[in-house]
Design a protein around this motif. Structure first.
Motif, PDB file in Angstrom:
ATOM      1  N   ALA A  45     -18.152 -38.031 -19.976  1.00  0.00           N
ATOM      2  CA  ALA A  45     -19.458 -37.385 -20.103  1.00  0.00           C
ATOM      3  C   ALA A  45     -19.281 -36.033 -20.770  1.00  0.00           C
ATOM      4  N   VAL A  46     -20.299 -35.617 -21.509  1.00  0.00           N
ATOM      5  CA  VAL A  46     -20.405 -34.251 -22.015  1.00  0.00           C
ATOM      6  C   VAL A  46     -21.749 -33.714 -21.555  1.00  0.00           C
ATOM      7  N   ALA A  47     -21.804 -32.410 -21.305  1.00  0.00           N
ATOM      8  CA  ALA A  47     -23.042 -31.810 -20.794  1.00  0.00           C
ATOM      9  C   ALA A  47     -23.296 -30.465 -21.468  1.00  0.00           C
ATOM     10  N   ALA A  48     -24.577 -30.157 -21.627  1.00  0.00           N
ATOM     11  CA  ALA A  48     -24.984 -28.884 -22.233  1.00  0.00           C
ATOM     12  C   ALA A  48     -26.020 -28.204 -21.349  1.00  0.00           C
ATOM     13  N   ASP A  49     -25.821 -26.943 -21.073  1.00  0.00           N
ATOM     14  CA  ASP A  49     -26.739 -26.058 -20.367  1.00  0.00           C
ATOM     15  C   ASP A  49     -25.949 -24.794 -20.052  1.00  0.00           C
ATOM     16  N   GLU A  50     -26.338 -24.067 -19.030  1.00  0.00           N
ATOM     17  CA  GLU A  50     -25.575 -22.907 -18.603  1.00  0.00           C
ATOM     18  C   GLU A  50     -24.287 -23.383 -17.934  1.00  0.00           C
ATOM     19  N   THR A  51     -23.246 -22.562 -17.994  1.00  0.00           N
ATOM     20  CA  THR A  51     -21.925 -22.947 -17.514  1.00  0.00           C
ATOM     21  C   THR A  51     -21.939 -23.449 -16.073  1.00  0.00           C
ATOM     22  N   GLY A  52     -22.620 -22.754 -15.172  1.00  0.00           N
ATOM     23  CA  GLY A  52     -22.646 -23.169 -13.769  1.00  0.00           C
ATOM     24  C   GLY A  52     -23.250 -24.546 -13.580  1.00  0.00           C
ATOM     25  N   ALA A  53     -24.323 -24.830 -14.288  1.00  0.00           N
ATOM     26  CA  ALA A  53     -24.974 -26.138 -14.183  1.00  0.00           C
ATOM     27  C   ALA A  53     -24.076 -27.238 -14.742  1.00  0.00           C
ATOM     28  N   ILE A  54     -23.383 -26.952 -15.841  1.00  0.00           N
ATOM     29  CA  ILE A  54     -22.466 -27.933 -16.437  1.00  0.00           C
ATOM     30  C   ILE A  54     -21.352 -28.264 -15.456  1.00  0.00           C
ATOM     31  N   GLN A  55     -20.745 -27.240 -14.873  1.00  0.00           N
ATOM     32  CA  GLN A  55     -19.642 -27.462 -13.945  1.00  0.00           C
ATOM     33  C   GLN A  55     -20.105 -28.205 -12.694  1.00  0.00           C
ATOM     34  N   THR A  56     -21.280 -27.880 -12.193  1.00  0.00           N
ATOM     35  CA  THR A  56     -21.830 -28.586 -11.031  1.00  0.00           C
ATOM     36  C   THR A  56     -22.058 -30.051 -11.373  1.00  0.00           C
ATOM     37  N   PHE A  57     -22.660 -30.323 -12.531  1.00  0.00           N
ATOM     38  CA  PHE A  57     -22.894 -31.688 -12.979  1.00  0.00           C
ATOM     39  C   PHE A  57     -21.577 -32.469 -13.054  1.00  0.00           C
ATOM     40  N   GLY A  58     -20.573 -31.896 -13.712  1.00  0.00           N
ATOM     41  CA  GLY A  58     -19.285 -32.570 -13.870  1.00  0.00           C
ATOM     42  C   GLY A  58     -18.588 -32.836 -12.554  1.00  0.00           C
ATOM     43  N   ARG A  59     -18.594 -31.842 -11.679  1.00  0.00           N
ATOM     44  CA  ARG A  59     -17.947 -31.978 -10.372  1.00  0.00           C
ATOM     45  C   ARG A  59     -18.636 -33.049  -9.530  1.00  0.00           C
ATOM     46  N   LYS A  60     -19.966 -33.019  -9.485  1.00  0.00           N
ATOM     47  CA  LYS A  60     -20.707 -33.999  -8.687  1.00  0.00           C
ATOM     48  C   LYS A  60     -20.583 -35.405  -9.258  1.00  0.00           C
ATOM     49  N   LEU A  61     -20.601 -35.524 -10.577  1.00  0.00           N
ATOM     50  CA  LEU A  61     -20.451 -36.848 -11.182  1.00  0.00           C
ATOM     51  C   LEU A  61     -19.060 -37.403 -10.908  1.00  0.00           C
ATOM     52  N   ASP A  62     -18.034 -36.568 -10.981  1.00  0.00           N
ATOM     53  CA  ASP A  62     -16.672 -36.996 -10.659  1.00  0.00           C
ATOM     54  C   ASP A  62     -16.597 -37.487  -9.213  1.00  0.00           C
ATOM     55  N   THR A  63     -17.192 -36.752  -8.296  1.00  0.00           N
ATOM     56  CA  THR A  63     -17.192 -37.146  -6.883  1.00  0.00           C
ATOM     57  C   THR A  63     -17.881 -38.490  -6.692  1.00  0.00           C
ATOM     58  N   GLU A  64     -19.035 -38.664  -7.326  1.00  0.00           N
ATOM     59  CA  GLU A  64     -19.786 -39.928  -7.191  1.00  0.00           C
ATOM     60  C   GLU A  64     -19.013 -41.103  -7.780  1.00  0.00           C
ATOM     61  N   VAL A  65     -18.376 -40.903  -8.927  1.00  0.00           N
ATOM     62  CA  VAL A  65     -17.607 -41.980  -9.557  1.00  0.00           C
ATOM     63  C   VAL A  65     -16.411 -42.344  -8.688  1.00  0.00           C
ATOM     64  N   ARG A  66     -15.729 -41.344  -8.146  1.00  0.00           N
ATOM     65  CA  ARG A  66     -14.576 -41.619  -7.254  1.00  0.00           C
ATOM     66  C   ARG A  66     -15.014 -42.368  -6.002  1.00  0.00           C
ATOM     67  N   GLN A  67     -16.108 -41.926  -5.402  1.00  0.00           N
ATOM     68  CA  GLN A  67     -16.610 -42.579  -4.191  1.00  0.00           C
ATOM     69  C   GLN A  67     -16.987 -44.025  -4.489  1.00  0.00           C
ATOM     70  N   ARG A  68     -17.646 -44.253  -5.597  1.00  0.00           N
ATOM     71  CA  ARG A  68     -18.037 -45.604  -5.976  1.00  0.00           C
ATOM     72  C   ARG A  68     -16.805 -46.471  -6.191  1.00  0.00           C
ATOM     73  N   GLY A  69     -15.781 -45.925  -6.852  1.00  0.00           N
ATOM     74  CA  GLY A  69     -14.541 -46.670  -7.078  1.00  0.00           C
ATOM     75  C   GLY A  69     -13.847 -47.036  -5.789  1.00  0.00           C
ATOM     76  N   THR A  70     -13.857 -46.113  -4.826  1.00  0.00           N
ATOM     77  CA  THR A  70     -13.250 -46.378  -3.530  1.00  0.00           C
ATOM     78  C   THR A  70     -14.004 -47.486  -2.806  1.00  0.00           C
ATOM     79  N   GLU A  71     -15.316 -47.434  -2.850  1.00  0.00           N
ATOM     80  CA  GLU A  71     -16.137 -48.420  -2.153  1.00  0.00           C
ATOM     81  C   GLU A  71     -16.106 -49.781  -2.823  1.00  0.00           C
TER      82      GLU A  71
END
Length: 179
Positions: A45-71
């Protein structure tokens, strides 16, 4: 905000993002990561906005993808990745482009706007340099392989940066070949 792009080539998908962060008319950083890889680089994924929002998006998406993979014990495909990214984009206000393979192993990408709407496109540009990027991407030889994508997109970002002060020359490129 900067610029993010995604392009479908003959043998896969390439995503790219500049690394510049600005505040008003001031360059705050030239090393912000706006590109994220998941599932052992089988999705991105690539994301555009303010730095904090981009990092939050990336971190949360990584967490969701990992959780889905585990399940589910399988690599994430484009449809569930796009749905997850859509929800997170609406929550964080970022614009994004995501990529993963479909059920047949073909690399696909989706553009996601800040309201969470999804578009299935072959060429996508979002952010402050999007209009200029689309013009450059239209001139790109999309019949080339993803092996040449980094050089081609690097040249495109150099030209975008000449026109858009919020987009930096340096970009990060990620590719996903058809499986």
């Amino acid at each position: 905000m900067g610029t993010i792009v995604g392009v479908r080539l003959t043998d896969g998908v390439a995503l790219a993002a500049d690394k510049r962060a600005t505040g008003g008319s001031t360059v705050r950083s030239e090393s912000v990561e706006k590109l994220f890889a998941f599932d052992g680089a089988e999705a991105g994924a690539v994301a555009a906005d303010e730095t904090g929002a981009i990092q939050t998006f990336g971190r949360k998406l990584d967490t969701e993808v990992r959780q889905r993979g585990t399940e589910q014990g399988s690599l994430i495909r484009i449809d569930p990745l796009s749905r997850l990214a859509s929800e997170l984009a609406a929550d964080t206000g970022v614009e994004a482009v995501v990529a993963a393979r479909d059920g047949e192993g073909v690399a696909r990408m989706r553009a996601i706007d800040s309201a969470g709407a999804e578009l299935d496109e072959k060429v996508v540009a979002q952010g402050t340099g999007a209009q200029f990027a689309l013009g450059q991407l239209d001139g790109m030889d999309r019949d080339e392989s993803i092996d040449g994508a980094a050089d081609a997109l690097g040249s495109i970002f150099e030209r975008i940066a000449e026109r858009d002060t919020e987009t930096g020359e340096d970009c990060t490129v990620w590719t996903l070949p058809d499986g």
